[in-house]
Design a protein around this motif. Sequence first.
Motif, PDB file in Angstrom:
ATOM      1  N   MET A   1       0.840  -1.172   0.000  1.00 21.78           N
ATOM      2  CA  MET A   1       0.000   0.000   0.000  1.00 21.78           C
ATOM      3  C   MET A   1       0.889   1.242   0.000  1.00 21.78           C
ATOM      4  O   MET A   1       1.740   1.405   0.862  1.00 21.78           O
ATOM      5  CB  MET A   1      -0.893  -0.006   1.236  1.00 21.78           C
ATOM      6  N   LYS A   2       0.687   2.115  -0.967  1.00 25.51           N
ATOM      7  CA  LYS A   2       1.513   3.301  -1.125  1.00 25.51           C
ATOM      8  C   LYS A   2       0.884   4.495  -0.412  1.00 25.51           C
ATOM      9  O   LYS A   2      -0.267   4.839  -0.650  1.00 25.51           O
ATOM     10  CB  LYS A   2       1.702   3.620  -2.598  1.00 25.51           C
ATOM     11  N   THR A   3       1.679   5.121   0.464  1.00 25.90           N
ATOM     12  CA  THR A   3       1.230   6.290   1.207  1.00 25.90           C
ATOM     13  C   THR A   3       2.096   7.481   0.820  1.00 25.90           C
ATOM     14  O   THR A   3       3.329   7.392   0.823  1.00 25.90           O
ATOM     15  CB  THR A   3       1.327   6.057   2.725  1.00 25.90           C
ATOM     16  N   PHE A   4       1.455   8.580   0.487  1.00 24.80           N
ATOM     17  CA  PHE A   4       2.123   9.835   0.148  1.00 24.80           C
ATOM     18  C   PHE A   4       1.771  10.839   1.233  1.00 24.80           C
ATOM     19  O   PHE A   4       0.605  11.011   1.561  1.00 24.80           O
ATOM     20  CB  PHE A   4       1.657  10.307  -1.230  1.00 24.80           C
ATOM     21  N   ILE A   5       2.784  11.489   1.793  1.00 21.39           N
ATOM     22  CA  ILE A   5       2.567  12.425   2.889  1.00 21.39           C
ATOM     23  C   ILE A   5       2.879  13.842   2.420  1.00 21.39           C
ATOM     24  O   ILE A   5       3.934  14.089   1.829  1.00 21.39           O
ATOM     25  CB  ILE A   5       3.421  12.045   4.109  1.00 21.39           C
ATOM     26  N   VAL A   6       1.943  14.745   2.690  1.00 23.40           N
ATOM     27  CA  VAL A   6       2.091  16.157   2.344  1.00 23.40           C
ATOM     28  C   VAL A   6       1.962  16.938   3.643  1.00 23.40           C
ATOM     29  O   VAL A   6       0.982  16.776   4.366  1.00 23.40           O
ATOM     30  CB  VAL A   6       1.008  16.604   1.339  1.00 23.40           C
ATOM     31  N   SER A   7       2.960  17.767   3.927  1.00 22.69           N
ATOM     32  CA  SER A   7       2.956  18.471   5.203  1.00 22.69           C
ATOM     33  C   SER A   7       3.344  19.930   5.030  1.00 22.69           C
ATOM     34  O   SER A   7       4.091  20.283   4.125  1.00 22.69           O
ATOM     35  CB  SER A   7       3.933  17.786   6.163  1.00 22.69           C
ATOM     36  N   GLU A   8       2.837  20.741   5.934  1.00 23.19           N
ATOM     37  CA  GLU A   8       3.206  22.156   5.972  1.00 23.19           C
ATOM     38  C   GLU A   8       4.339  22.411   6.948  1.00 23.19           C
ATOM     39  O   GLU A   8       4.779  23.540   7.102  1.00 23.19           O
ATOM     40  CB  GLU A   8       2.015  23.002   6.425  1.00 23.19           C
ATOM     41  N   TYR A   9       4.785  21.409   7.614  1.00 20.66           N
ATOM     42  CA  TYR A   9       5.845  21.561   8.595  1.00 20.66           C
ATOM     43  C   TYR A   9       6.616  20.250   8.656  1.00 20.66           C
ATOM     44  O   TYR A   9       6.197  19.235   8.098  1.00 20.66           O
ATOM     45  CB  TYR A   9       5.290  21.944   9.978  1.00 20.66           C
ATOM     46  N   GLU A  10       7.752  20.292   9.302  1.00 24.08           N
ATOM     47  CA  GLU A  10       8.607  19.111   9.407  1.00 24.08           C
ATOM     48  C   GLU A  10       7.894  18.006  10.185  1.00 24.08           C
ATOM     49  O   GLU A  10       7.428  18.226  11.300  1.00 24.08           O
ATOM     50  CB  GLU A  10       9.909  19.489  10.116  1.00 24.08           C
ATOM     51  N   VAL A  11       7.779  16.846   9.574  1.00 23.97           N
ATOM     52  CA  VAL A  11       7.216  15.692  10.261  1.00 23.97           C
ATOM     53  C   VAL A  11       8.282  14.610  10.317  1.00 23.97           C
ATOM     54  O   VAL A  11       9.018  14.403   9.365  1.00 23.97           O
ATOM     55  CB  VAL A  11       5.929  15.152   9.580  1.00 23.97           C
TER      56      VAL A  11
END
Length: 157
Positions: A1-11
């Motif tokens: 399962m492919k997960t793409f993460i988009v963030s406005e700050y450092e995670v």
Amino acid sequence: MKTFIVSEYEVNLKNYEDIMNINEVTFHGCTGCWSCWWRTPGRCAFKDLEQYYTNYINADTVVYFLDTKTGFVSSKVKKLFDRMIPLFLPYSNFHTGESMHHPRYEKYPSIKIYYKDTDILDNEKTVLEEYLHRTFYQFHSKDISVLPLSEFKEEQL
């Protein structure tokens, strides 16, 4: 399962390499030129988000970590959402009793959104959550989860 993460700050997520910090990416706002529908179908005239589009449409799940500005999404996130129009066809339907663009692709990812919930009022949370649900409903995502960051647990991804 492919997960793409988009963030406005450092995670700091241990098991994920596919992370886009939108504050480290410079991209244009949508100009409404409709090139993505007529001249180069499915491709924005600006080439600054092509990797985002590819990662988004190929993911099973996209997880957003959003900051909140005055009780709503930041202008950069709103600009990103506006730029997602190439992922849909220019034709509309009314099957659900409201106008929606036809999907360009057979599947769209599930969406998980975690937003910073400090310094945000309860009524602002309601408006924000409803906006995010409606946005991704219009983006043809079937499974949409919008939660305050205080409820985030990495094992839930």
